[in-house]
Write a protein that holds these residues in place. Sequence first.
Motif, mmCIF file in Angstrom:
data_model
loop_
_atom_site.group_PDB
_atom_site.id
_atom_site.type_symbol
_atom_site.label_atom_id
_atom_site.label_comp_id
_atom_site.label_asym_id
_atom_site.label_seq_id
_atom_site.Cartn_x
_atom_site.Cartn_y
_atom_site.Cartn_z
ATOM 1 N N THR A 54 -20.612 -9.089 -29.700
ATOM 2 C CA THR A 54 -19.671 -8.633 -29.105
ATOM 3 C C THR A 54 -18.897 -8.087 -29.603
ATOM 4 O O THR A 54 -17.392 -8.251 -29.121
ATOM 5 N N GLY A 55 -18.784 -6.782 -30.140
ATOM 6 C CA GLY A 55 -17.655 -5.709 -30.571
ATOM 7 C C GLY A 55 -16.940 -6.545 -31.983
ATOM 8 O O GLY A 55 -17.759 -7.750 -32.254
ATOM 9 N N TRP A 56 -15.572 -6.266 -31.251
ATOM 10 C CA TRP A 56 -14.884 -6.984 -32.964
ATOM 11 C C TRP A 56 -13.152 -7.426 -33.082
ATOM 12 O O TRP A 56 -12.819 -6.863 -33.686
ATOM 13 N N LEU A 79 -20.746 -10.039 -38.058
ATOM 14 C CA LEU A 79 -21.313 -8.185 -38.523
ATOM 15 C C LEU A 79 -21.491 -8.648 -39.680
ATOM 16 O O LEU A 79 -22.979 -8.415 -40.518
ATOM 17 N N THR A 135 -28.462 -4.858 -35.988
ATOM 18 C CA THR A 135 -27.018 -5.510 -34.667
ATOM 19 C C THR A 135 -27.066 -4.461 -34.136
ATOM 20 O O THR A 135 -27.248 -3.352 -34.704
ATOM 21 N N TYR A 171 -24.600 -3.264 -31.083
ATOM 22 C CA TYR A 171 -23.455 -3.313 -30.871
ATOM 23 C C TYR A 171 -22.563 -3.512 -29.495
ATOM 24 O O TYR A 171 -23.733 -2.879 -28.439
ATOM 25 N N ARG A 172 -22.119 -4.944 -28.527
ATOM 26 C CA ARG A 172 -21.799 -4.702 -27.286
ATOM 27 C C ARG A 172 -20.176 -5.103 -27.224
ATOM 28 O O ARG A 172 -20.051 -5.379 -26.921
ATOM 29 N N GLY A 173 -19.789 -3.177 -26.203
ATOM 30 C CA GLY A 173 -18.551 -3.370 -26.302
ATOM 31 C C GLY A 173 -17.677 -2.354 -25.064
ATOM 32 O O GLY A 173 -18.641 -2.250 -24.361
ATOM 33 N N THR A 199 -12.756 2.141 -36.355
ATOM 34 C CA THR A 199 -13.870 2.112 -35.195
ATOM 35 C C THR A 199 -14.667 2.493 -35.860
ATOM 36 O O THR A 199 -15.683 2.505 -35.580
ATOM 37 N N LEU A 239 -18.685 1.180 -36.274
ATOM 38 C CA LEU A 239 -19.248 1.299 -35.572
ATOM 39 C C LEU A 239 -20.628 1.870 -36.202
ATOM 40 O O LEU A 239 -21.668 1.592 -36.059
ATOM 41 N N PHE A 281 -23.326 -0.434 -37.346
ATOM 42 C CA PHE A 281 -24.501 -1.465 -36.692
ATOM 43 C C PHE A 281 -25.355 -0.308 -36.136
ATOM 44 O O PHE A 281 -25.297 0.546 -36.922
ATOM 45 N N PHE A 313 -26.802 0.379 -29.940
ATOM 46 C CA PHE A 313 -25.639 0.051 -29.276
ATOM 47 C C PHE A 313 -26.203 0.187 -27.606
ATOM 48 O O PHE A 313 -26.436 0.965 -27.274
#
Length: 408
Positions: A106-108, A117, A127, A129-131, A151, A155, A158, A161
């Motif tokens: 869930t993001g970073w 990650l 992986t 990504y969810r944000g 960013t 990104l 991952f 997305f």
Amino acid sequence: MTPIRLTAVLTHPIQYYAPWFRQVTAAAPELSLTVVHAVTPTPEQQGVGFGRAFTWDVPLTDGYRSVTVRSTRAGERIDSQRFTGVDVPEIGAAVASTKPDVVLITGWYSITLVRALFACRRLRIPTLYRGDSHLLAAPGGWRRPLWVAKTWWLLRQFDGFLSPGIRVHDYLRSFGVLDDRIFAVPHGIDNDMFAAAAARFQRPDDRAVARGQWDIAADAFVPLFVGKLVTSKRPLSLVRAAARLGAGVTVVIAGTGALEPDLRKEASRLGVDVRFVGFLNQTELGKAYAVADCLTLPSDFPETWGLVVNEALACGLPAVVSDAVGCGPDLIRNGETGFTFPLDNVAALAERLGTVRDRKARGHDWSPACRATVGRFSYPIMTEGLVRACQSVLPPPVGVQQQWQESS
């Protein structure tokens, strides 16, 4: 087919995710879900920013498989305001122990999520990504080039997305993410739970009683604010807009926080009738949505989505939100589910609230459009997108791959 072993990584149990994880477990045979929570916060840690200690009154770990790495420690913070608020170096080993085929992160915003990650990269585990970060929420000035570089690099760690909405999709594309790597997994809540909680108070007689319990006149126009009373959410804008609407308006503020004394002072100075009903837990919010005539969310850009708007629409309540609120392009249809207004433009906010009041007086029913719109932001629809994303980041089975090679 053998289910895909999916591991989701969160810093702590989250009230909006738990019902979705239950739905995935119950309704998605394609996936075998395990959730790794880095920590479980104390009531005091949960209450940071709310002005009081509390625990959520809905189950957070029931109905799905989960593990917690460790207990929290004194001084740790679970909110997203401090990158090192919770640092759990053991998170990588915990993720590996679940033997995942795919990992959802869930993001970073937390160093713990970044550790997860990097562990997945070392182990060559795909992986997702969810944000809900988006371009409008990016920093300005000298910090922006650094933010862009960070960013862009992160990104690329991952493989797929999950995009909750329009602004996130645009953000991902702006950083070179291809459309076939982006999967629509809209931000959802437990629509049925919120609708049922509000329904208890929505019949005319029950609504009048509920209003009476908070000393609100049956014929008052009631704009509602739900959330932490902090500067970024701009609750003072609502009080100042209400002052422009004249008599017959009662503002309800459901929340606590550092700005409460300033809000009380400003309401007194402007002669605005305000009810401070305090922090309301998940199952208590239905009453607030039922007695109100619209939700108001005047927030600044840190409001990267605004799930209280989902809650309001699920209860049939329109919302008036600033154009900085992340969910605006997805959930607000001007004149149908509410209105947007320019951030910090109190006159425009007052004008939109006045339009809602006038249409209410003429008998307009906002509920059908609100419920229909938020119905497209549901856990089943989220799960469909999640399944597609998981399937996309795995190599095809050997037999399928051989058939493709022979046919080509």
